[in-house]
Scaffold this active site. Structure first.
Site, mmCIF file in Angstrom:
data_model
loop_
_atom_site.group_PDB
_atom_site.id
_atom_site.type_symbol
_atom_site.label_atom_id
_atom_site.label_comp_id
_atom_site.label_asym_id
_atom_site.label_seq_id
_atom_site.Cartn_x
_atom_site.Cartn_y
_atom_site.Cartn_z
ATOM 1 N N ARG A 1 0.838 -1.191 0.000
ATOM 2 C CA ARG A 1 0.000 0.000 0.000
ATOM 3 C C ARG A 1 0.878 1.247 0.000
ATOM 4 N NH1 ARG A 1 -1.893 0.929 4.292
ATOM 5 N NH2 ARG A 1 -1.200 -0.832 5.523
ATOM 6 N N TYR B 1 -1.252 -3.336 -6.815
ATOM 7 C CA TYR B 1 -0.977 -4.192 -5.650
ATOM 8 C C TYR B 1 -1.997 -4.059 -4.520
ATOM 9 C CZ TYR B 1 2.018 -7.228 -2.886
ATOM 10 O OH TYR B 1 2.523 -8.311 -2.188
ATOM 11 N N LYS C 1 -9.562 -2.301 1.665
ATOM 12 C CA LYS C 1 -9.341 -1.148 2.535
ATOM 13 C C LYS C 1 -10.158 0.061 2.082
ATOM 14 C CE LYS C 1 -6.250 -3.607 4.562
ATOM 15 N NZ LYS C 1 -6.310 -4.103 5.926
ATOM 16 N N HIS D 1 -10.686 -2.517 11.412
ATOM 17 C CA HIS D 1 -9.562 -3.335 10.917
ATOM 18 C C HIS D 1 -9.324 -4.465 11.917
ATOM 19 C CE1 HIS D 1 -5.048 -3.296 9.478
ATOM 20 N NE2 HIS D 1 -5.761 -4.180 8.812
ATOM 21 N N SER E 1 -1.299 -3.431 10.327
ATOM 22 C CA SER E 1 -0.916 -4.327 9.242
ATOM 23 C C SER E 1 0.358 -5.090 9.593
ATOM 24 C CB SER E 1 -0.694 -3.507 7.969
ATOM 25 O OG SER E 1 -1.864 -2.768 7.684
ATOM 26 N N CYS F 1 0.872 -7.303 11.871
ATOM 27 C CA CYS F 1 1.119 -7.434 13.305
ATOM 28 C C CYS F 1 0.363 -8.605 13.924
ATOM 29 C CB CYS F 1 0.785 -6.143 14.035
ATOM 30 S SG CYS F 1 1.958 -4.827 13.666
ATOM 31 N N LYS G 1 -2.855 -10.373 12.811
ATOM 32 C CA LYS G 1 -4.288 -10.682 12.758
ATOM 33 C C LYS G 1 -4.539 -12.048 12.115
ATOM 34 C CE LYS G 1 -5.491 -6.917 10.672
ATOM 35 N NZ LYS G 1 -4.112 -6.416 10.666
ATOM 36 N N THR G 2 -3.959 -12.290 10.947
ATOM 37 C CA THR G 2 -4.197 -13.565 10.267
ATOM 38 C C THR G 2 -3.756 -14.720 11.163
ATOM 39 O OG1 THR G 2 -3.925 -12.522 8.112
ATOM 40 C CG2 THR G 2 -3.712 -14.923 8.192
ATOM 41 N N ASP H 1 -9.217 -9.823 8.775
ATOM 42 C CA ASP H 1 -8.725 -8.469 8.519
ATOM 43 C C ASP H 1 -9.743 -7.366 8.793
ATOM 44 O OD1 ASP H 1 -6.375 -6.986 7.589
ATOM 45 O OD2 ASP H 1 -7.594 -6.404 5.866
ATOM 46 N N ASN I 1 6.614 -8.150 2.075
ATOM 47 C CA ASN I 1 5.158 -8.019 1.972
ATOM 48 C C ASN I 1 4.592 -8.947 0.888
ATOM 49 O OD1 ASN I 1 2.649 -6.809 2.832
ATOM 50 N ND2 ASN I 1 2.668 -5.536 0.983
ATOM 51 N N ARG J 1 2.485 -11.941 -0.543
ATOM 52 C CA ARG J 1 1.166 -12.317 -0.017
ATOM 53 C C ARG J 1 0.596 -13.531 -0.733
ATOM 54 N NH1 ARG J 1 -1.475 -8.689 4.036
ATOM 55 N NH2 ARG J 1 0.091 -7.081 4.345
ATOM 56 N N ARG K 1 2.919 -3.643 17.796
ATOM 57 C CA ARG K 1 4.254 -4.214 17.832
ATOM 58 C C ARG K 1 5.130 -3.236 18.593
ATOM 59 N NH1 ARG K 1 6.971 -7.677 13.922
ATOM 60 N NH2 ARG K 1 5.041 -8.206 12.867
ATOM 61 N N TYR L 1 2.102 -16.861 18.645
ATOM 62 C CA TYR L 1 1.361 -17.819 17.806
ATOM 63 C C TYR L 1 0.393 -18.657 18.653
ATOM 64 C CZ TYR L 1 4.911 -16.125 14.648
ATOM 65 O OH TYR L 1 5.716 -15.304 13.914
ATOM 66 N N GLU M 1 0.625 -20.149 21.302
ATOM 67 C CA GLU M 1 0.723 -19.885 22.748
ATOM 68 C C GLU M 1 -0.112 -18.674 23.146
ATOM 69 O OE1 GLU M 1 1.907 -22.251 24.178
ATOM 70 O OE2 GLU M 1 3.604 -23.087 23.064
ATOM 71 N N ASN M 2 -0.487 -17.868 22.171
ATOM 72 C CA ASN M 2 -1.346 -16.712 22.494
ATOM 73 C C ASN M 2 -2.691 -17.161 23.070
ATOM 74 O OD1 ASN M 2 0.656 -14.961 21.613
ATOM 75 N ND2 ASN M 2 -0.143 -14.870 19.512
HETATM 76 P P1 GTP Z 1 -2.287 -7.530 7.413
HETATM 77 O O1 GTP Z 1 -2.750 -8.581 6.489
HETATM 78 O O2 GTP Z 1 -1.217 -6.666 6.832
HETATM 79 O O3 GTP Z 1 -3.391 -6.699 7.983
HETATM 80 O O4 GTP Z 1 -1.459 -8.243 8.611
HETATM 81 P P2 GTP Z 1 -1.875 -9.176 9.843
HETATM 82 O O5 GTP Z 1 -2.198 -8.319 11.024
HETATM 83 O O6 GTP Z 1 -2.886 -10.172 9.439
HETATM 84 O O7 GTP Z 1 -0.475 -9.884 10.203
HETATM 85 P P3 GTP Z 1 -0.036 -11.432 10.105
HETATM 86 O O8 GTP Z 1 -0.865 -12.323 10.979
HETATM 87 O O9 GTP Z 1 0.056 -11.800 8.682
HETATM 88 O O10 GTP Z 1 1.427 -11.369 10.749
HETATM 89 C C1 GTP Z 1 2.468 -10.633 10.177
HETATM 90 C C2 GTP Z 1 3.801 -11.019 10.744
HETATM 91 O O11 GTP Z 1 3.791 -11.060 12.169
HETATM 92 C C3 GTP Z 1 4.227 -12.408 10.272
HETATM 93 O O12 GTP Z 1 5.579 -12.355 9.872
HETATM 94 C C4 GTP Z 1 4.069 -13.252 11.496
HETATM 95 O O13 GTP Z 1 4.958 -14.326 11.500
HETATM 96 C C5 GTP Z 1 4.298 -12.291 12.656
HETATM 97 N N1 GTP Z 1 3.524 -12.705 13.849
HETATM 98 C C6 GTP Z 1 2.213 -12.995 13.885
HETATM 99 N N2 GTP Z 1 1.816 -13.388 15.126
HETATM 100 C C7 GTP Z 1 2.932 -13.320 15.895
HETATM 101 C C8 GTP Z 1 3.186 -13.602 17.283
HETATM 102 O O14 GTP Z 1 2.302 -13.989 18.049
HETATM 103 N N3 GTP Z 1 4.466 -13.407 17.724
HETATM 104 C C9 GTP Z 1 5.456 -12.973 16.893
HETATM 105 N N4 GTP Z 1 6.671 -12.804 17.400
HETATM 106 N N5 GTP Z 1 5.258 -12.716 15.582
HETATM 107 C C10 GTP Z 1 4.015 -12.889 15.089
HETATM 108 C C1 SPV Z 2 -2.914 -4.364 5.253
HETATM 109 O O1 SPV Z 2 -1.927 -3.731 4.835
HETATM 110 O O2 SPV Z 2 -3.458 -4.097 6.356
HETATM 111 C C2 SPV Z 2 -3.447 -5.496 4.468
HETATM 112 C C3 SPV Z 2 -2.914 -5.709 3.128
HETATM 113 O O3 SPV Z 2 -4.342 -6.179 4.932
HETATM 114 S S1 SPV Z 2 -3.612 -4.662 1.922
HETATM 115 O O4 SPV Z 2 -4.770 -5.321 1.359
HETATM 116 O O5 SPV Z 2 -2.606 -4.448 0.874
HETATM 117 O O6 SPV Z 2 -4.004 -3.422 2.521
HETATM 118 MN MN MN Z 3 -4.894 -5.502 7.105
#
Ligand code: GTP
Ligand code: SPV
Ligand code: MN
Length: 595
Positions: free
Chosen positions: A70, A211, A220, A240, A262, A264, A266-267, A287, A377, A379, A410, A504, A506-507
């Site tokens: 983005r 992208y 978004k 979000h 983003s 941090c 969520k997925t 998301d 980034n 995906r 973070r 992960y 453990e959360n």
């Molecule tokens: P967007 O799709 O951009 O909105 O991101 P998201 O919030 O869904 O983030 P995602 O779950 O894809 O995690 C992004 C990065 O954070 C990855 O490299 C993960 O490995 C890392 N990550 C996710 N959960 C944890 C966690 O509990 N601990 C640590 N240390 N890293 C994590």
């Molecule tokens: C984000 O950046 O929070 C995403 C990826 O979920 S994007 O769809 O490119 O915004």
């Molecule tokens: Mn997002």
């Protein structure tokens, strides 16, 4: 006009766009599998899509190196007055912006096909669902929209003759002159990219990027920036946030919605594999959450999307096995490394690092290269229905009732693993003062601490001071039925730069404590910044972790927090008199508690 729909407003808009962009062909998407396959074949023939030998019906794309995330710096929220956009948004006057962009759009689809994509955000027929129509010249966008949203005839039927839709105009901004060769990922240079929103008209204009959130306009642009304005006006919420369901060993269900910036987590949290005995997790969304107060007075959430556009690096069988299962087939990969076996690979994947591959730029790569093989980034785009733990209720039209809100970010220092807000206003204060180190999800510096209230700074379509007030108003309406609010930080580090918390799966230990708080079963410990678990409150059975790590994770350093206060005050002041007094009161109370 080559074709017309039942909807006059749509026909009129298509005609206007057609005359402006002057494509060589026009195509209305029906959303069928057959259409998807034809489109992919076109992309394979042009060399843009590389079929993978290891994942059925899956393809790798490589973007232009300038078009990898983005572009917040080129994203605009356009109202007649700058004040309405607020201090967190880029602003250009709508007439000026439209003039600039109309000049760019003029003839921009020459030599290309103009695709019209009717789509629905939210389960078809849901009272919370909204229809959008994206016009694009990118077949890559069409394929991604097929996965991420409900595309085609069903959306048109929902729209009917006089239904409302959000017009979403997108062009990659590279007309093809007669006899000119195309490139695999056409896009415009950064200074010509515009991701523009006209909230008063519920209109989106995007130019120059192919992208992610710049180009898949349902995500978004519509489901957050425009929807946040609709939500304010109509009394609901567009956030979000991931949505998940936890079931405890007794069979009691809890629904959690969590907002992290983003990249941090969520997925990862949405597809959690709990390590605590007897607890089960189901995914509803990863998301975006749209939430509305139901007839029983509780807050109900739906996932407006139908796919995941997930960060690839760091995703492994170890960290997120459910995502790895989800992306096994029918998946679009963007900017991953291609192995010599025709598989995709990225940093942080389990197993051996390939000895050789083709990196995201299309160049030879070996482990001793000084740059990553996959873009940070990179995906995957996968259908949500393929997630092994997708909830049977993920498309329930009324949504699921939310028990717990989580904010977070973070931060390598200061913020403890978890704390609970004292009450709704304090929770809104925690959301407002969320801070996080920046990630590769946006083009710009990575690892810089910034304020990101509710993880919505890049996505709020109006003045954020008013948005904070909207949160307070929702709490007033919800009263006793309001979800409990927590704040987490999985990313605290020790002096050597190692994560203190394993994260992960453990959360789940932290989520378990939250559910016990909701049920009135966990006591907690009051601190000036909120209620923390006592060390013995967290179920750490089976987890090997040094005792001093836990101490540090749950440590509240009054001096460090006192040092945060002036920064918060300065940030609050950027909103002037749009900042609700109730949040100023919260800051004052924090100051007093810290002594
Ligand atoms: P967007 O799709 O951009 O909105 O991101 P998201 O919030 O869904 O983030 P995602 O779950 O894809 O995690 C992004 C990065 O954070 C990855 O490299 C993960 O490995 C890392 N990550 C996710 N959960 C944890 C966690 O509990 N601990 C640590 N240390 N890293 C994590
Ligand atoms: C984000 O950046 O929070 C995403 C990826 O979920 S994007 O769809 O490119 O915004
Ligand atoms: Mn997002």
């Amino acid at each position: 006009m080559v074709f017309a729909t039942q909807n006059e407003k749509l026909n009129q808009w298509m005609n206007e766009v057609l005359q402006m962009v002057r494509p060589s062909d026009i195509y209305l998407c029906d959303g069928s599998k057959d259409e998807y396959n034809r489109m992919i074949q076109l992309l394979v023939q042009s060399g843009a899509a590389i079929p993978l030998s290891t994942h059925p019906n899956s393809y790798l794309f490589r973007s232009d190196p300038s078009d990898v995330a983005r572009v917040e710096g080129r994203t605009y929220v356009s109202y007649p007055s700058r004040e309405e956009a607020g201090p967190t948004n880029n602003w250009i006057d709508p007439d000026a912006l439209k003039k600039t962009m109309s000049d760019l759009y003029d003839g921009c689809m020459e030599g290309r096909t103009m695709y019209v994509i009717p789509f629905c955000m939210g389960p078809l027929g849901s009272p919370l669902a909204k229809v959008g129509v994206e016009i694009t010249d990118s077949p890559y966008v069409v394929c991604n929209m097929h996965i991420m949203t409900r595309v085609g005839t069903a959306a048109l039927e929902m729209l009917g003759a006089d239904g409302e839709f959000v017009p979403c105009l997108h062009s990659i901004g590279v007309p093809l002159k007669e006899g000119e060769e195309d490139v695999p990922w056409p896009c415009a240079p950064i200074e010509k990219k515009y991701i523009s929103h006209f909230p008063d008209e519920r209109l989106i204009w995007s130019y120059g990027s192919g992208y992610g959130g710049n180009a898949l306009l349902g995500k978004k642009c519509l489901a957050l920036r425009i929807a946040s304005v609709m939500a304010r006006d109509e009394g609901w919420m567009a956030e979000h946030m991931l949505i998940l369901r936890l079931t405890n060993p007794e069979g009691r269900q809890f629904h959690v919605a969590a907002a992290f910036p983003s990249a941090c987590g969520k997925t990862n949290l949405a597809m959690l594999t709990p390590t605590v005995e007897g607890w089960k997790c189901e995914c509803i969304g990863d998301d975006i959450a749209w939430m509305k107060i139901g007839d029983d007075g509780r807050l109900y959430a739906i996932n407006p999307e139908s796919g995941f556009f997930g960060v690839a690096p760091g995703t492994s069988h170890e960290s997120n096995p459910m995502a790895m299962e989800t992306l096994k087939k029918n998946t679009i990969f963007t900017n991953c490394l291609l192995t010599d076996e025709g598989d995709v690979w990225w940093e942080g994947m389990d197993g051996d690092t390939p000895a050789h591959g083709i990196d995201w730029r299309g160049l030879d790569w070996t482990p001793d290269c000084d740059h990553p093989g996959a873009h940070p980034n990179a995906r995957f785009t996968s259908p949500a229905a393929q997630c092994p733990i997708i909830s049977p209720d993920w498309e329930k039209p009324v949504g699921v009732p939310i028990d717990v809100f989580i904010f977070g970010g973070r931060r390598s220092t200061v913020a403890p693993l978890v704390r609970e807000a004292f009450d709704w206003d304090h929770g809104v204060f925690l959301g407002t003062t969320a801070g996080s180190e920046t990630t590769a999800a946006n083009i710009g510096a990575v690892g810089k601490l910034r304020w990101d209230p509710f993880a919505m700074v890049p996505f709020c379509g109006y003045n954020m001071g008013d948005y904070f007030q909207h949160w307070l108003n929702m709490g007033d309406r919800l009263g006793e039925n309001a979800p409990r609010i927590f704040y987490i930080n999985w990313f605290r580090k020790d002096g050597d730069g190692n994560f203190l918390w394993p994260g992960y799966g453990e959360n789940s230990r932290v989520l378990k404590w939250m559910c016990e708080r909701v049920d009135g079963k966990a006591e907690g410990r009051e601190t000036p910044i909120g209620i923390l678990p006592k060390e013995e409150d967290l179920d750490l059975s089976g987890l090997e972790m040094p005792a001093e790590n836990l101490k540090e994770l749950l440590w509240v350093d009054a001096d460090e927090w006192r040092a945060e206060v002036p920064g918060i005050e300065e940030f609050f002041n950027t909103f002037g008199d749009r900042l609700p007094q109730r949040l100023r009161d919260q800051l004052e109370q924090l100051r007093q508690r810290l002594g």
